[in-house]
Enzyme design. Structure first.
Site, mmCIF file in Angstrom:
data_model
loop_
_atom_site.group_PDB
_atom_site.id
_atom_site.type_symbol
_atom_site.label_atom_id
_atom_site.label_comp_id
_atom_site.label_asym_id
_atom_site.label_seq_id
_atom_site.Cartn_x
_atom_site.Cartn_y
_atom_site.Cartn_z
ATOM 1 N N GLY A 10 3.136 -15.665 10.396
ATOM 2 C CA GLY A 10 2.578 -15.349 11.719
ATOM 3 C C GLY A 10 3.659 -15.094 12.742
ATOM 4 N N VAL A 61 -1.802 -15.543 4.816
ATOM 5 C CA VAL A 61 -1.357 -16.860 4.322
ATOM 6 C C VAL A 61 -2.460 -17.606 3.574
ATOM 7 C CG1 VAL A 61 0.492 -17.266 5.994
ATOM 8 C CG2 VAL A 61 -1.835 -18.048 6.511
ATOM 9 N N ASN A 87 3.755 -21.185 10.640
ATOM 10 C CA ASN A 87 3.301 -21.009 12.023
ATOM 11 C C ASN A 87 1.941 -20.311 12.130
ATOM 12 O OD1 ASN A 87 3.832 -20.384 15.107
ATOM 13 N ND2 ASN A 87 3.415 -18.424 14.106
ATOM 14 N N SER A 139 -0.627 -29.369 16.290
ATOM 15 C CA SER A 139 -1.009 -29.233 17.697
ATOM 16 C C SER A 139 -1.232 -30.619 18.277
ATOM 17 C CB SER A 139 -2.305 -28.425 17.803
ATOM 18 O OG SER A 139 -2.821 -28.516 19.121
ATOM 19 N N TYR A 152 -10.562 -26.770 14.026
ATOM 20 C CA TYR A 152 -9.125 -26.603 14.290
ATOM 21 C C TYR A 152 -8.405 -27.955 14.303
ATOM 22 C CZ TYR A 152 -4.971 -24.980 16.927
ATOM 23 O OH TYR A 152 -3.702 -24.690 17.347
ATOM 24 N N ALA A 154 -9.313 -30.714 12.857
ATOM 25 C CA ALA A 154 -9.286 -31.267 11.489
ATOM 26 C C ALA A 154 -8.188 -30.598 10.676
ATOM 27 C CB ALA A 154 -10.649 -31.065 10.821
ATOM 28 N N ILE A 185 0.683 -23.597 25.228
ATOM 29 C CA ILE A 185 1.724 -22.560 25.243
ATOM 30 C C ILE A 185 1.058 -21.219 25.548
ATOM 31 C CG2 ILE A 185 3.612 -21.503 23.915
ATOM 32 C CD1 ILE A 185 3.914 -24.584 24.184
HETATM 33 P P1 NDP Z 1 -1.222 -16.247 18.266
HETATM 34 O O1 NDP Z 1 -2.697 -16.097 18.167
HETATM 35 O O2 NDP Z 1 -0.549 -15.738 19.490
HETATM 36 O O3 NDP Z 1 -0.523 -15.577 16.992
HETATM 37 C C1 NDP Z 1 -0.986 -15.915 15.712
HETATM 38 C C2 NDP Z 1 -0.040 -15.383 14.668
HETATM 39 O O4 NDP Z 1 -0.531 -15.812 13.386
HETATM 40 C C3 NDP Z 1 0.029 -13.870 14.626
HETATM 41 O O5 NDP Z 1 1.325 -13.504 14.233
HETATM 42 C C4 NDP Z 1 -0.979 -13.509 13.538
HETATM 43 O O6 NDP Z 1 -0.711 -12.271 12.878
HETATM 44 C C5 NDP Z 1 -0.727 -14.654 12.565
HETATM 45 N N1 NDP Z 1 -1.838 -14.899 11.641
HETATM 46 C C6 NDP Z 1 -3.108 -15.278 11.930
HETATM 47 N N2 NDP Z 1 -3.824 -15.402 10.796
HETATM 48 C C7 NDP Z 1 -2.985 -15.093 9.786
HETATM 49 C C8 NDP Z 1 -3.141 -15.015 8.388
HETATM 50 N N3 NDP Z 1 -4.319 -15.286 7.779
HETATM 51 N N4 NDP Z 1 -2.072 -14.662 7.630
HETATM 52 C C9 NDP Z 1 -0.879 -14.384 8.217
HETATM 53 N N5 NDP Z 1 -0.683 -14.409 9.542
HETATM 54 C C10 NDP Z 1 -1.723 -14.770 10.312
HETATM 55 O O7 NDP Z 1 -0.927 -17.819 18.066
HETATM 56 P P2 NDP Z 1 0.151 -18.766 18.768
HETATM 57 O O8 NDP Z 1 1.460 -18.117 18.796
HETATM 58 O O9 NDP Z 1 -0.449 -19.283 20.026
HETATM 59 O O10 NDP Z 1 0.157 -20.013 17.759
HETATM 60 C C11 NDP Z 1 1.120 -20.158 16.726
HETATM 61 C C12 NDP Z 1 0.893 -21.493 16.034
HETATM 62 O O11 NDP Z 1 1.018 -22.552 16.982
HETATM 63 C C13 NDP Z 1 -0.500 -21.638 15.423
HETATM 64 O O12 NDP Z 1 -0.426 -22.376 14.226
HETATM 65 C C14 NDP Z 1 -1.248 -22.424 16.488
HETATM 66 O O13 NDP Z 1 -2.349 -23.111 15.925
HETATM 67 C C15 NDP Z 1 -0.169 -23.340 16.976
HETATM 68 N N6 NDP Z 1 -0.394 -23.871 18.315
HETATM 69 C C16 NDP Z 1 -0.465 -23.039 19.391
HETATM 70 C C17 NDP Z 1 -0.677 -23.560 20.647
HETATM 71 C C18 NDP Z 1 -0.738 -22.724 21.877
HETATM 72 O O14 NDP Z 1 -0.927 -23.297 22.968
HETATM 73 N N7 NDP Z 1 -0.581 -21.412 21.808
HETATM 74 C C19 NDP Z 1 -0.868 -25.004 20.849
HETATM 75 C C20 NDP Z 1 -0.767 -25.778 19.637
HETATM 76 C C21 NDP Z 1 -0.545 -25.225 18.431
HETATM 77 P P3 NDP Z 1 -1.367 -10.856 13.379
HETATM 78 O O15 NDP Z 1 -0.578 -10.422 14.582
HETATM 79 O O16 NDP Z 1 -1.180 -9.954 12.226
HETATM 80 O O17 NDP Z 1 -2.799 -11.142 13.714
#
Ligand code: NDP
Length: 246
Positions: A10, A61, A87, A139, A152, A154, A185
């Site tokens: 990601g 993933v 991520n 998170s 989420y 869980a 974030i």
């Molecule tokens: P975004 O929604 O901004 O980005 C998500 C990323 O994950 C993208 O690169 C997306 O790819 C990729 N992705 C989603 N599903 C898949 C998949 N099935 N296979 C491969 N890639 C995938 O998320 P954030 O940057 O906000 O979050 C990143 C991580 O941090 C996550 O795990 C989130 O749960 C965690 N987090 C975020 C918080 C926040 O406040 N933002 C708080 C706490 C945790 P594509 O561009 O191709 O869709």
């Protein structure tokens, strides 16, 4: 420090893009994944515009075989992964009484099973090399709970359990496994939250600002490196103090 092989799932947007850029700026060999040709290409253009050399892979993933093929291809090209950053994540928020089975399953498949899929395939090479560092994105809501997010929270609590068990299992092989727990974030994920709920969340942050991808990237980069050589099985909150209140 010699260049490491790093995989960031990601890595096309948000926190993952900041993490990818952080390692690439250091001269590491970085692969990042996304779901579509378009998102991977657009991210590649953005990294190139910043003068960063990273390689994009289209890889869901949640797909065990596809993850295996991607990691095998990296291994064949450059050798074992030294750093794995799990991520990739999604939300499918809904109150429990209205949540569909698909909303439950998809969130587990990406956020939790995704971590198992990469780790299961990456660990062989790391064990061979007798070194490696894995950082899983959980998170703060895994600790606090959050209405509308039983799926989420869980999954993210599951990521912590996976981190602790894998850390114990792999320590003797020289592999460290840690988690980073971001708070609020600013990314596409949080942009989807209603304005009022967002204001309420930010007003509860002791450091009085939302976090940025780079805030998380620095913590991940630290945990991946030699300066964290004696740290394993930990969950590092990167949340401006948000979880202090809970
Ligand atoms: P975004 O929604 O901004 O980005 C998500 C990323 O994950 C993208 O690169 C997306 O790819 C990729 N992705 C989603 N599903 C898949 C998949 N099935 N296979 C491969 N890639 C995938 O998320 P954030 O940057 O906000 O979050 C990143 C991580 O941090 C996550 O795990 C989130 O749960 C965690 N987090 C975020 C918080 C926040 O406040 N933002 C708080 C706490 C945790 P594509 O561009 O191709 O869709």
């Amino acid at each position: 420090m010699s260049a490491r092989n790093v995989l960031v799932t990601g890595g096309t947007r948000g926190i993952g893009a900041a993490i990818t850029a952080r390692f690439a700026r250091e001269g590491d060999r970085v692969w990042y994944t996304g779901r579509s040709e378009d998102s991977v290409r657009q991210a590649g253009e953005s990294f190139a515009a910043q003068g960063l050399d990273c390689q994009g892979l289209v890889c869901d993933v949640a797909d065990f075989a596809a993850v295996g093929a991607a990691i095998a291809a990296i291994d064949a090209e450059a050798g074992a992964l030294e750093v794995l950053v799990n991520n990739a994540g999604i939300t499918q928020d809904m109150l429990l009484m209205r949540m569909s089975e698909a909303q439950w399953d998809q969130v587990q498949d990406v956020n939790l099973k995704g971590c198992f899929n990469t780790l299961r395939h990456a660990v062989k090479g790391m064990m061979r090399a007798r070194k490696g560092s894995v950082i899983n994105l959980t998170s703060v809501v895994a600790h606090t709970g959050n209405p509308g997010q039983v799926n989420y929270t869980a999954a993210k609590a599951g990521v912590i359990g996976l981190t602790l068990s894998a850390a114990k299992e792999l320590a003797a092989r020289g592999i460290r496994v840690n988690a980073v727990a971001p708070g609020y974030i600013e990314t596409d994920m949080t942009a989807a939250i209603a304005e009022k709920a967002r204001e309420a969340m930010v007003s509860g942050i002791p450091l009085a600002r939302p976090g940025q991808g780079v805030d998380v990237a620095e913590a991940v980069f630290f945990l991946a490196g030699e300066k964290a050589a004696y740290i394993t099985g930990q969950v590092l909150n990167v949340d401006g103090g948000l979880a202090i209140h809970s």
